[in-house]
Motif scaffolding. Structure first.
Motif, PDB file in Angstrom:
ATOM      1  N   GLN A 307       0.842  -1.155   0.001  1.00 52.86           N
ATOM      2  CA  GLN A 307      -0.108   0.022   0.084  1.00 52.86           C
ATOM      3  C   GLN A 307       0.619   1.266  -0.052  1.00 52.86           C
ATOM      4  OE1 GLN A 307      -2.279  -1.859  -0.907  1.00 52.86           O
ATOM      5  NE2 GLN A 307      -3.901  -0.653   0.030  1.00 52.86           N
ATOM      6  N   ARG A 308       2.011   1.333  -0.501  1.00 47.24           N
ATOM      7  CA  ARG A 308       2.975   2.399  -0.517  1.00 47.24           C
ATOM      8  C   ARG A 308       2.856   2.861  -2.128  1.00 47.24           C
ATOM      9  NH1 ARG A 308       5.393   3.793   4.040  1.00 47.24           N
ATOM     10  NH2 ARG A 308       5.563   2.122   5.845  1.00 47.24           N
ATOM     11  N   VAL A 309       3.149   4.263  -2.160  1.00 49.16           N
ATOM     12  CA  VAL A 309       3.268   4.728  -3.535  1.00 49.16           C
ATOM     13  C   VAL A 309       4.736   4.476  -4.247  1.00 49.16           C
ATOM     14  CG1 VAL A 309       3.050   6.793  -4.808  1.00 49.16           C
ATOM     15  CG2 VAL A 309       1.524   6.366  -3.035  1.00 49.16           C
ATOM     16  N   ALA A 310       4.610   4.365  -5.359  1.00 47.95           N
ATOM     17  CA  ALA A 310       5.869   3.928  -6.310  1.00 47.95           C
ATOM     18  C   ALA A 310       5.867   4.920  -7.565  1.00 47.95           C
ATOM     19  CB  ALA A 310       6.326   2.387  -6.443  1.00 47.95           C
ATOM     20  N   PHE A 311       7.053   5.278  -7.954  1.00 47.70           N
ATOM     21  CA  PHE A 311       6.864   6.103  -9.322  1.00 47.70           C
ATOM     22  C   PHE A 311       7.715   5.263 -10.387  1.00 47.70           C
ATOM     23  CE2 PHE A 311       8.839   8.845 -12.339  1.00 47.70           C
ATOM     24  CZ  PHE A 311       7.932   9.613 -12.939  1.00 47.70           C
ATOM     25  N   THR A 312       7.063   5.140 -11.452  1.00 44.50           N
ATOM     26  CA  THR A 312       8.084   4.306 -12.683  1.00 44.50           C
ATOM     27  C   THR A 312       8.030   5.098 -13.911  1.00 44.50           C
ATOM     28  OG1 THR A 312       7.454   2.336 -11.779  1.00 44.50           O
ATOM     29  CG2 THR A 312       8.285   2.183 -13.846  1.00 44.50           C
ATOM     30  N   PRO A 313       9.144   5.478 -14.451  1.00 47.16           N
ATOM     31  CA  PRO A 313       9.229   6.295 -15.620  1.00 47.16           C
ATOM     32  C   PRO A 313       8.650   5.291 -16.618  1.00 47.16           C
ATOM     33  CG  PRO A 313      11.459   6.487 -14.343  1.00 47.16           C
ATOM     34  CD  PRO A 313      10.552   5.241 -13.814  1.00 47.16           C
ATOM     35  N   VAL A 314       8.142   6.124 -17.648  1.00 50.10           N
ATOM     36  CA  VAL A 314       7.431   5.320 -18.651  1.00 50.10           C
ATOM     37  C   VAL A 314       7.853   6.024 -20.048  1.00 50.10           C
ATOM     38  CG1 VAL A 314       5.504   3.933 -17.517  1.00 50.10           C
ATOM     39  CG2 VAL A 314       5.222   6.380 -18.723  1.00 50.10           C
ATOM     40  N   GLY A 346       6.884   6.542  -1.673  1.00 52.51           N
ATOM     41  CA  GLY A 346       6.944   5.779  -0.509  1.00 52.51           C
ATOM     42  C   GLY A 346       5.981   6.011   0.589  1.00 52.51           C
ATOM     43  N   GLN A 347       5.216   6.875   0.267  1.00 50.93           N
ATOM     44  CA  GLN A 347       3.877   7.318   1.013  1.00 50.93           C
ATOM     45  C   GLN A 347       3.119   6.134   1.253  1.00 50.93           C
ATOM     46  OE1 GLN A 347       2.048  10.899   0.265  1.00 50.93           O
ATOM     47  NE2 GLN A 347       0.828  11.009   1.886  1.00 50.93           N
ATOM     48  N   LYS A 348       2.356   5.843   2.523  1.00 53.48           N
ATOM     49  CA  LYS A 348       1.342   4.734   2.243  1.00 53.48           C
ATOM     50  C   LYS A 348      -0.093   5.499   2.208  1.00 53.48           C
ATOM     51  CE  LYS A 348       0.703   0.677   5.126  1.00 53.48           C
ATOM     52  NZ  LYS A 348       1.358  -0.249   6.152  1.00 53.48           N
ATOM     53  N   VAL A 349      -0.885   4.926   1.379  1.00 49.62           N
ATOM     54  CA  VAL A 349      -2.222   5.240   1.167  1.00 49.62           C
ATOM     55  C   VAL A 349      -3.193   4.281   1.319  1.00 49.62           C
ATOM     56  CG1 VAL A 349      -1.292   6.811  -0.686  1.00 49.62           C
ATOM     57  CG2 VAL A 349      -1.960   4.552  -1.443  1.00 49.62           C
ATOM     58  N   ARG A 350      -4.417   4.781   1.323  1.00 52.89           N
ATOM     59  CA  ARG A 350      -5.694   4.071   1.252  1.00 52.89           C
ATOM     60  C   ARG A 350      -6.036   3.553  -0.276  1.00 52.89           C
ATOM     61  NH1 ARG A 350      -9.957   6.228   3.775  1.00 52.89           N
ATOM     62  NH2 ARG A 350      -8.775   8.139   4.174  1.00 52.89           N
ATOM     63  N   VAL A 351      -6.420   2.687  -0.623  1.00 45.67           N
ATOM     64  CA  VAL A 351      -6.685   2.300  -1.836  1.00 45.67           C
ATOM     65  C   VAL A 351      -8.371   2.106  -2.086  1.00 45.67           C
ATOM     66  CG1 VAL A 351      -6.762   0.860  -3.751  1.00 45.67           C
ATOM     67  CG2 VAL A 351      -4.667   1.255  -2.514  1.00 45.67           C
ATOM     68  N   ALA A 352      -8.863   2.724  -2.924  1.00 43.74           N
ATOM     69  CA  ALA A 352     -10.173   2.691  -3.524  1.00 43.74           C
ATOM     70  C   ALA A 352     -10.326   2.311  -5.069  1.00 43.74           C
ATOM     71  CB  ALA A 352     -11.075   3.792  -3.175  1.00 43.74           C
TER      72      ALA A 352
END
Length: 355
Positions: A307-314, A346-352
């Motif tokens: 549940q942590r945020v990641a960034f991936t270049p595309v 890296g921030q933790k989030v709540r997913v909907a």
């Protein structure tokens, strides 16, 4: 008596105000404390909406802006001097190889050819007579060889006169379109002056320029498509990839040959070119999900299993009405579609789930 009533009024007002503060302190203190506690209580993780993007194997293409042009464009020039006597080919018409574009006046060329042919017949007779006399011993071998040399020279004169006469016809070097006529009837042409311009439109060439990061992926023979502004699709194959970059743009020229048997596709039309360079994994994501990281790279933010945020270049491959096809991701990815601009890696989030 009047003074006494005023004192009573003032004392009553002071009592009302004092009673108000006493009541507020008794009944409003807990609420203020609760509000303060709520303000200082730690907030929960932010909520984001995600959409799962599955990995799909699809063709990998290199896209570029291009333009159509003739496979060959040649200025047809005169090989001899003379006055233009006729222009049989209409400007803008299709002509076959060898068809006359401009015809010069014959002038004395025919007479020169007739004279050369007459001289040739005379030399042939002299050669025959010398050979007969040599058989009887009245001519030496040297004399026979001399008459043979004169005969050979006469043959050469005839050939030169024939070529000079043929050069009055300025013909098409290949089948194509006589795009522009430079000389009209009565124009004097010196050797090297132009009769007109020929262009070859079948096959047609679509060219474009690619950056150095993409040039190495292109190979001669790779299939390609070109979409014209009219919506017409042209199919062809790469015939040339430059090995030397343009010194100003630092891009490499790419040429695609496409069939154009009806010649309806003209030179100079804008086109959107795509060259197939193989297959690879890709993901379809919403256009709005594309963001930039702190380094200015384009990519997507997605949620990992913890549940942590990641960034991936595309890298954007293609834009469609359904979304954007991108490469750079791996496997199923929960792409953030709402809230991607307000969370960090890296921030933790709540997913909907996305609506």
């Amino acid at each position: 008596m009047r003074m006494k009533s005023q004192y009573v009024f003032v004392i009553a007002m002071i009592a009302v105000v004092a009673l108000y503060f006493i009541v507020r302190s008794i009944f409003g203190g807990d609420e203020a404390g609760t509000a303060e506690a709520k303000a200082t209580a730690p907030a929960g993780p932010p909520s984001v909406q995600v959409r799962t993007a599955a990995e799909t194997i699809r063709p990998v293409e290199v896209a570029m802006r291009g333009r159509t042009e003739a496979a060959r464009a040649v200025i047809v020039r005169s090989e001899t001097a003379g006055v233009v006597a006729a222009t049989p080919a209409a400007e803008g018409s299709f002509v076959r190889r060898g068809q006359v574009l401009c015809r010069l006046a014959v002038d004395a060329r025919q007479a020169s050819l007739d004279q050369a042919r007459a001289n040739l017949r005379s030399r042939q007779l002299q050669r025959q007579a010398a050979a007969q006399l040599a058989q009887k011993g009245y001519r030496s071998e040297t004399q026979v060889l001399e008459t043979q040399a004169q005969l050979d020279a006469a043959h050469a004169q005839v050939r030169a006169a024939e070529i000079a006469l043929a050069q009055v016809n300025i013909t098409a070097p290949f089948a194509g379109v006589f795009d522009r006529r430079e000389a009209e009837v009565g124009t004097y042409l010196a050797p090297g002056q132009a009769c007109g311009t020929m262009i070859e439109l079948n096959p047609l060439v679509v060219f474009g320029d690619v950056p150095e990061t993409e040039a190495a992926r292109l190979q001669v023979g790779a299939p390609a498509t070109a979409r014209l502004l009219s919506g017409e699709m042209l199919n062809g194959r790469v015939r040339y990839v430059a090995h030397d970059a343009d010194p100003q743009t630092r891009t490499y020229r790419v040429e695609i040959a496409v069939a154009n048997p009806s010649l309806k596709v003209r030179s100079g039309l804008s086109a959107e070119v795509r060259v197939n360079v193989g297959q690879g994994p890709a993901h379809l994501v919403p256009l709005a999900s594309l963001v930039l990281d702190s380094a200015g790279r384009q990519g997507v933010r997605h949620v990992l299993a913890d549940q942590r945020v990641a960034f991936t270049p595309v890298t954007v491959q293609e834009e469609t009405p359904q979304g954007v096809w991108v490469s750079g991701l791996s496997g199923p990815v929960r792409v953030i579609t709402v809230g991607q601009s307000y969370v960090a890696e890296g921030q933790k989030v709540r997913v909907a789930a996305a609506r």
